[in-house]
Design a protein around this motif. Structure first.
Motif, PDB file in Angstrom:
ATOM      1  N   ASN A  32       5.785  14.583 -13.294  1.00 28.10           N
ATOM      2  CA  ASN A  32       5.134  15.467 -14.258  1.00 28.10           C
ATOM      3  C   ASN A  32       3.787  14.958 -14.741  1.00 28.10           C
ATOM      4  OD1 ASN A  32       7.147  17.474 -14.330  1.00 28.10           O
ATOM      5  ND2 ASN A  32       8.414  16.193 -15.646  1.00 28.10           N
ATOM      6  N   LYS A  33       3.378  13.802 -14.257  1.00 23.53           N
ATOM      7  CA  LYS A  33       2.105  13.222 -14.675  1.00 23.53           C
ATOM      8  C   LYS A  33       1.005  13.545 -13.670  1.00 23.53           C
ATOM      9  CE  LYS A  33       4.082   9.270 -17.174  1.00 23.53           C
ATOM     10  NZ  LYS A  33       4.040   7.795 -17.328  1.00 23.53           N
ATOM     11  N   LEU A  34      -0.215  13.242 -14.053  1.00 22.80           N
ATOM     12  CA  LEU A  34      -1.332  13.272 -13.117  1.00 22.80           C
ATOM     13  C   LEU A  34      -1.346  11.925 -12.412  1.00 22.80           C
ATOM     14  CD1 LEU A  34      -3.902  14.602 -11.961  1.00 22.80           C
ATOM     15  CD2 LEU A  34      -5.182  13.539 -13.825  1.00 22.80           C
ATOM     16  N   LEU A  35      -1.081  11.930 -11.130  1.00 23.06           N
ATOM     17  CA  LEU A  35      -1.035  10.704 -10.338  1.00 23.06           C
ATOM     18  C   LEU A  35      -2.338  10.544  -9.575  1.00 23.06           C
ATOM     19  CD1 LEU A  35       0.397   8.250  -9.037  1.00 23.06           C
ATOM     20  CD2 LEU A  35       1.320   9.833  -7.329  1.00 23.06           C
ATOM     21  N   LEU A  36      -3.002   9.414  -9.779  1.00 25.61           N
ATOM     22  CA  LEU A  36      -4.236   9.092  -9.071  1.00 25.61           C
ATOM     23  C   LEU A  36      -3.932   8.039  -8.021  1.00 25.61           C
ATOM     24  CD1 LEU A  36      -6.634   8.827 -12.142  1.00 25.61           C
ATOM     25  CD2 LEU A  36      -6.074  10.847 -10.788  1.00 25.61           C
ATOM     26  N   VAL A  37      -4.186   8.371  -6.775  1.00 33.36           N
ATOM     27  CA  VAL A  37      -3.914   7.467  -5.664  1.00 33.36           C
ATOM     28  C   VAL A  37      -5.249   6.995  -5.103  1.00 33.36           C
ATOM     29  CG1 VAL A  37      -2.817   7.193  -3.415  1.00 33.36           C
ATOM     30  CG2 VAL A  37      -1.774   8.689  -5.137  1.00 33.36           C
ATOM     31  N   HIS A  38      -5.541   5.729  -5.307  1.00 33.19           N
ATOM     32  CA  HIS A  38      -6.805   5.159  -4.847  1.00 33.19           C
ATOM     33  C   HIS A  38      -6.630   4.595  -3.444  1.00 33.19           C
ATOM     34  CE1 HIS A  38      -9.985   1.731  -5.215  1.00 33.19           C
ATOM     35  NE2 HIS A  38     -10.407   2.727  -4.469  1.00 33.19           N
ATOM     36  N   VAL A  39      -7.273   5.212  -2.469  1.00 30.89           N
ATOM     37  CA  VAL A  39      -7.282   4.709  -1.091  1.00 30.89           C
ATOM     38  C   VAL A  39      -8.415   3.703  -0.993  1.00 30.89           C
ATOM     39  CG1 VAL A  39      -7.488   5.304   1.335  1.00 30.89           C
ATOM     40  CG2 VAL A  39      -6.383   6.905  -0.249  1.00 30.89           C
ATOM     41  N   CYS A  55      -2.058   4.369  -8.818  1.00 30.86           N
ATOM     42  CA  CYS A  55      -1.618   3.405  -7.806  1.00 30.86           C
ATOM     43  C   CYS A  55      -2.718   3.282  -6.770  1.00 30.86           C
ATOM     44  CB  CYS A  55      -0.291   3.822  -7.173  1.00 30.86           C
ATOM     45  SG  CYS A  55      -0.394   5.279  -6.117  1.00 30.86           S
ATOM     46  N   ARG A  56      -2.591   2.306  -5.911  1.00 33.61           N
ATOM     47  CA  ARG A  56      -3.564   2.119  -4.846  1.00 33.61           C
ATOM     48  C   ARG A  56      -2.831   1.822  -3.545  1.00 33.61           C
ATOM     49  NH1 ARG A  56      -4.888  -3.698  -4.408  1.00 33.61           N
ATOM     50  NH2 ARG A  56      -3.692  -4.821  -5.995  1.00 33.61           N
ATOM     51  N   LEU A  57      -3.451   2.154  -2.452  1.00 30.40           N
ATOM     52  CA  LEU A  57      -2.874   1.830  -1.150  1.00 30.40           C
ATOM     53  C   LEU A  57      -3.976   1.395  -0.200  1.00 30.40           C
ATOM     54  CD1 LEU A  57      -3.486   4.529   0.795  1.00 30.40           C
ATOM     55  CD2 LEU A  57      -1.630   5.452  -0.560  1.00 30.40           C
ATOM     56  N   ASN A  58      -3.635   0.452   0.641  1.00 34.27           N
ATOM     57  CA  ASN A  58      -4.592  -0.109   1.589  1.00 34.27           C
ATOM     58  C   ASN A  58      -4.762   0.833   2.766  1.00 34.27           C
ATOM     59  OD1 ASN A  58      -5.901  -1.656   3.630  1.00 34.27           O
ATOM     60  ND2 ASN A  58      -5.281  -3.537   2.576  1.00 34.27           N
ATOM     61  N   ALA A  59      -5.982   1.268   3.002  1.00 38.04           N
ATOM     62  CA  ALA A  59      -6.249   2.247   4.062  1.00 38.04           C
ATOM     63  C   ALA A  59      -5.807   1.743   5.436  1.00 38.04           C
ATOM     64  CB  ALA A  59      -7.737   2.583   4.088  1.00 38.04           C
ATOM     65  N   ASP A  60      -5.831   0.443   5.638  1.00 34.99           N
ATOM     66  CA  ASP A  60      -5.453  -0.117   6.945  1.00 34.99           C
ATOM     67  C   ASP A  60      -3.985   0.088   7.272  1.00 34.99           C
ATOM     68  OD1 ASP A  60      -8.020  -1.016   7.473  1.00 34.99           O
ATOM     69  OD2 ASP A  60      -7.675  -2.953   6.516  1.00 34.99           O
ATOM     70  N   HIS A  61      -3.145   0.341   6.262  1.00 33.96           N
ATOM     71  CA  HIS A  61      -1.703   0.430   6.467  1.00 33.96           C
ATOM     72  C   HIS A  61      -1.163   1.854   6.390  1.00 33.96           C
ATOM     73  CE1 HIS A  61      -1.773  -3.884   4.639  1.00 33.96           C
ATOM     74  NE2 HIS A  61      -2.163  -3.868   5.902  1.00 33.96           N
ATOM     75  N   PHE A  62      -2.054   2.851   6.228  1.00 32.93           N
ATOM     76  CA  PHE A  62      -1.597   4.221   6.043  1.00 32.93           C
ATOM     77  C   PHE A  62      -2.382   5.188   6.928  1.00 32.93           C
ATOM     78  CE2 PHE A  62       0.028   2.158   2.322  1.00 32.93           C
ATOM     79  CZ  PHE A  62       1.156   2.879   1.932  1.00 32.93           C
ATOM     80  N   SER A  63      -2.544   4.860   8.186  1.00 33.17           N
ATOM     81  CA  SER A  63      -3.385   5.668   9.071  1.00 33.17           C
ATOM     82  C   SER A  63      -2.863   7.099   9.229  1.00 33.17           C
ATOM     83  CB  SER A  63      -3.500   4.997  10.443  1.00 33.17           C
ATOM     84  OG  SER A  63      -2.214   4.795  11.010  1.00 33.17           O
ATOM     85  N   ASP A  64      -1.545   7.272   9.388  1.00 32.18           N
ATOM     86  CA  ASP A  64      -0.991   8.620   9.551  1.00 32.18           C
ATOM     87  C   ASP A  64      -1.189   9.446   8.280  1.00 32.18           C
ATOM     88  OD1 ASP A  64      -0.204   7.966  12.092  1.00 32.18           O
ATOM     89  OD2 ASP A  64       1.879   7.526  11.553  1.00 32.18           O
ATOM     90  N   PHE A  65      -0.952   8.821   7.152  1.00 35.02           N
ATOM     91  CA  PHE A  65      -1.120   9.501   5.873  1.00 35.02           C
ATOM     92  C   PHE A  65      -2.575   9.921   5.665  1.00 35.02           C
ATOM     93  CE2 PHE A  65      -2.313   9.050   1.360  1.00 35.02           C
ATOM     94  CZ  PHE A  65      -1.516  10.036   0.803  1.00 35.02           C
ATOM     95  N   LEU A  66      -3.517   9.044   5.987  1.00 38.02           N
ATOM     96  CA  LEU A  66      -4.931   9.345   5.805  1.00 38.02           C
ATOM     97  C   LEU A  66      -5.372  10.483   6.713  1.00 38.02           C
ATOM     98  CD1 LEU A  66      -6.524   5.796   5.428  1.00 38.02           C
ATOM     99  CD2 LEU A  66      -5.510   7.279   3.710  1.00 38.02           C
ATOM    100  N   THR A  67      -4.826  10.501   7.930  1.00 35.65           N
ATOM    101  CA  THR A  67      -5.144  11.596   8.847  1.00 35.65           C
ATOM    102  C   THR A  67      -4.625  12.916   8.306  1.00 35.65           C
ATOM    103  OG1 THR A  67      -5.054  10.103  10.763  1.00 35.65           O
ATOM    104  CG2 THR A  67      -4.838  12.471  11.189  1.00 35.65           C
ATOM    105  N   LEU A  68      -3.401  12.900   7.784  1.00 37.72           N
ATOM    106  CA  LEU A  68      -2.790  14.103   7.221  1.00 37.72           C
ATOM    107  C   LEU A  68      -3.590  14.641   6.042  1.00 37.72           C
ATOM    108  CD1 LEU A  68      -0.362  16.065   7.245  1.00 37.72           C
ATOM    109  CD2 LEU A  68       0.788  14.491   5.669  1.00 37.72           C
ATOM    110  N   GLN A  69      -4.094  13.740   5.207  1.00 37.45           N
ATOM    111  CA  GLN A  69      -4.842  14.142   4.016  1.00 37.45           C
ATOM    112  C   GLN A  69      -6.352  14.240   4.269  1.00 37.45           C
ATOM    113  OE1 GLN A  69      -3.229  15.242   1.673  1.00 37.45           O
ATOM    114  NE2 GLN A  69      -1.196  14.345   1.872  1.00 37.45           N
TER     115      GLN A  69
END
Length: 348
Positions: free
Chosen positions: A29-36, A67-81
């Motif tokens: 229910n919150k505003l979630l900010l995901v920093h790539v 939260c933050r996520l390392n771009a090097d470890h989320f290639s499929d997710f980054l492509t999807l988004q």
């Protein structure tokens, strides 16, 4: 995941962790900010610091998670988004992507956080009822907003009726800002209708030249970033406003725009000379430059505009990238050409 008192932004390690967290009861229910991000990139660190500063404010703490996520470890997710650069901040609410900020643009990031966080948990019926704002009240609000600087607060500067209003007055007084005020407790109609007019649900509210700046949390953030006094300098005269437009016109003269000391053919400082050599070696030849020695006012005002005190300054597609040190770091990481030829941020 969203402990706002930590000294760092919580890092998500795996896609599974991300999927679980985004649907968790404490987040959904919150505003979630995901920093790539890409680790060791200075602009990514700056984004984390900005997010933390906003999240620590009590006014937002119940509505915001980061939260933050390392771009090097989320290639499929980054492509999807469709994420192709770091930093990128993705905005989620109820597990759905609702907005984003690509590249390093602190002003855009702050505006979008302000906008979305005031939408969280608002009951539709309440908005529908409030949307029928009385014309007389709206006209009264517009008349009040003709004041160069006005603070809508609870109580008065001498007798504030809440801690947030007291702190806002203290900040304005401490910075020797002359301002008018309106006690929202004295008029229930103005108090409620201004929330709709401004799309800002809490008090105090600070306005400069009729434009909403924000509440106490935004005032504190601007002070931390060194932007508070600059906002009032812009307010002082139409000349200041025209100067900002002029700077933006200069910045957008070319996809790659550089403000340097001297000219490419005759650089007047070592850093400018190194910059020109760096671009030449990278075979980057399509750019425009502005010699800051030719206009002292531009030289000083651009420092305020970019919050960067030295030259040269490099902009790509209107976005501030940094100075010579940032470009040297990009060269070492192999991202210089891709960044300067059109992509915002560092390619991932």
């Amino acid at each position: 995941m969203s402990n706002q008192n930590n000294a760092d932004v919580h890092q998500i390690a795996t896609q599974k962790d991300f999927d679980e967290n985004i649907k968790s009861p404490s987040i959904i229910n919150k505003l979630l900010l995901v920093h790539v991000e890409l680790e060791q990139i200075p602009v990514c660190k700056a984004v984390n610091e900005a997010l933390l500063a906003i999240a620590r404010n009590e006014e937002f703490s119940e509505k915001l998670a980061i939260c933050r996520l390392n771009a090097d470890h989320f290639s499929d997710f980054l492509t999807l988004q469709n994420v192709n650069a770091a930093p990128t901040v993705l905005f989620y609410n109820r597990s759905k992507l609702i907005d984003r900020v690509d590249g390093f643009n602190q002003s855009d990031l702050l505006k979008k956080i302000q906008y979305h966080i005031n939408k969280i948990n608002i009951v539709p019926a309440k908005v529908e009822s409030a949307s029928t704002i009385d014309t007389n009240i709206e006209n009264r609000i517009k008349k009040l907003l003709k004041s160069p600087v006005i603070l809508f607060m609870k109580g008065s500067p001498t007798e504030p009726q809440c801690g947030f209003s007291r702190q806002a007055c203290h900040i304005l007084d401490e910075n020797k800002i002359k301002y008018d005020y309106f006690d929202v407790l004295s008029d229930q109609n103005v108090r409620e209708q201004l929330k709709v007019f401004s799309n800002w649900s809490t008090y105090p509210q600070l306005y400069i030249d009729g434009e909403l700046i924000g509440g106490l949390d935004i005032m504190k953030q601007m002070i931390e970033n060194g932007e508070f006094q600059a906002a009032f300098k812009q307010q002082k005269s139409d000349k200041e406003k025209d100067m900002r437009k002029y700077l933006e016109s200069l910045i957008n003269q070319a996809p790659l725009m550089m403000f340097i000391v001297g000219t490419p053919e005759a650089p007047q400082c070592r850093f400018t000379k190194e910059l020109i050599i760096l671009l030449k070696n990278a075979n980057i030849n399509e750019y425009k430059t502005f010699d800051i020695l030719q206009d002292e006012e531009v030289q000083e005002k651009l420092k305020e505009y970019s919050s960067w005190q030295t030259y040269p300054q490099i902009y790509v597609n209107g976005q501030f990238i940094g100075g010579l040190d940032i470009l040297k770091q990009m060269k070492e990481e192999g991202t210089l050409i891709q960044t300067l030829t059109g992509n915002q941020g560092v390619a991932v």
